[in-house]
Enzyme design. Sequence first.
Site, PDB file in Angstrom:
ATOM      1  N   SER A  45       0.855  -1.190   0.000  1.00 50.09           N
ATOM      2  CA  SER A  45       0.000   0.000   0.000  1.00 50.09           C
ATOM      3  C   SER A  45       0.891   1.240   0.000  1.00 50.09           C
ATOM      4  O   SER A  45       1.632   1.449  -0.944  1.00 50.09           O
ATOM      5  CB  SER A  45      -0.948  -0.028   1.204  1.00 50.09           C
ATOM      6  N   THR A  46       0.849   2.044   1.057  1.00 55.51           N
ATOM      7  CA  THR A  46       1.625   3.287   1.100  1.00 55.51           C
ATOM      8  C   THR A  46       3.118   3.004   0.932  1.00 55.51           C
ATOM      9  O   THR A  46       3.686   2.208   1.672  1.00 55.51           O
ATOM     10  CB  THR A  46       1.390   4.013   2.442  1.00 55.51           C
ATOM     11  N   ASP A  79      -4.039  -5.079   6.018  1.00 58.18           N
ATOM     12  CA  ASP A  79      -4.487  -5.881   4.885  1.00 58.18           C
ATOM     13  C   ASP A  79      -3.374  -6.848   4.486  1.00 58.18           C
ATOM     14  O   ASP A  79      -2.212  -6.458   4.368  1.00 58.18           O
ATOM     15  CB  ASP A  79      -4.846  -4.962   3.708  1.00 58.18           C
ATOM     16  N   HIS A 128      -2.742  -1.010  -3.165  1.00 57.09           N
ATOM     17  CA  HIS A 128      -3.873  -0.109  -2.897  1.00 57.09           C
ATOM     18  C   HIS A 128      -3.680   1.154  -3.732  1.00 57.09           C
ATOM     19  O   HIS A 128      -2.761   1.927  -3.487  1.00 57.09           O
ATOM     20  CB  HIS A 128      -3.925   0.263  -1.417  1.00 57.09           C
ATOM     21  N   MET A 162       0.008   0.923   5.074  1.00 57.40           N
ATOM     22  CA  MET A 162      -0.742   1.257   6.278  1.00 57.40           C
ATOM     23  C   MET A 162      -1.805   0.199   6.550  1.00 57.40           C
ATOM     24  O   MET A 162      -2.381  -0.361   5.619  1.00 57.40           O
ATOM     25  CB  MET A 162      -1.407   2.621   6.078  1.00 57.40           C
TER      26      MET A 162
END
Length: 378
Positions: free
Chosen positions: A198-199, A321, A225, A318
């Site tokens: 993600s991030t 998940d 993401h 973050m």
Amino acid sequence: MAIRVLVVDDSSFFRRRVSEILEQDPLLTVVDTATNGQEAVEKARLLRPDVITMDIEMPVMDGISAVRAIMKATPTPVLMFSSLTHDGARATLDALDAGAMDFLPKRFEDIARSKEEAILLLQQRVKTIARRRAFMTPRATAPSPLRGRSTPVGSGSGVVGRLASTPVTSVAPEPVVDRRSLPRRSGKHYQLLAIGTSTGGPVALQNVLTKLPANFPHPIVLIQHMPGTFTTAFAARLDGLCQIGVKEAQDGDQLRPGHAYLAPGGKQMLFEGRPGAARLRILEGNDKVNYKPCVDITFASAAKIYGGKVLAVVLTGMGADGREGARLLKDQGASIWAQDEESCVVYGMPQAVAKAGIATESLSLPLIGEAIINEMGG
């Protein structure tokens, strides 16, 4: 002590809006604003903020050039604001290459179901990336050579050609990997490499995938993401940079060795069939699921089709998940790796997997590509 933020945008309305949102949180304080990139560079040097929020399109100096200059002189976590268009996606990816840590759409309603949710999301993102300031060092400004195919797919005037020719700013020089520091090869037989992030993921994925050779012997699935308008541009960028083939996944794609399939933003990616002849199913995202695409959903589907013949890697991001999907994979005998804290932009997703005792290895980002080759062949 409050986190000090510099807000940069050529729109007085947007500067005021972002400042008001951030000031609602007692842990955040806006120390100043800037109307263009040149002002941002100067105020970053003078004020030394903990975080900078940055627009992309501005007069005098654009946001991408400003990020590059800030990372060279006074490295600071930067949160970019972007439009959810194809051109906005390309520019945002350029900003991440230049050193920005994360991005959010300028239209907050595109990322949240309510005003309150949007406010909390912006505040949370700023507080999260602020933690990385202590780890930042000046970046090189020379463009890195492309490590991918000598002739990118498509013409030079097309999307892929333009993306592949974009200079990539890298932390220089990346250390030579000492193969003695790689995890010992397990001897397992694999049929799939699955990576969730993600991030910080766009830069991390680029770091890992550019190390894989064209003859990598297994298919690869990528769950990042990212909004739907971004994944097409991101897949094209990776395809131009990597020796393996990279594409945005489509419903019915048959998985092929040496090819990576990026889950489309706003949708979910699953598998059907059997190992060696599996196909991808791309389904509309359910509003009840927080992430679209969701690492847990793809990992869980991989566990059903491939069982233990999967190497799953959870990179920077973050939240948590990937943890439950990784648990299902491990129960089937799969190998689970996590990125280590020091090399993460956000040590959330990898930490969730590591803390649950699911990950068998915790690896620094520069090691992961070589470690995958060592473990899976290629």
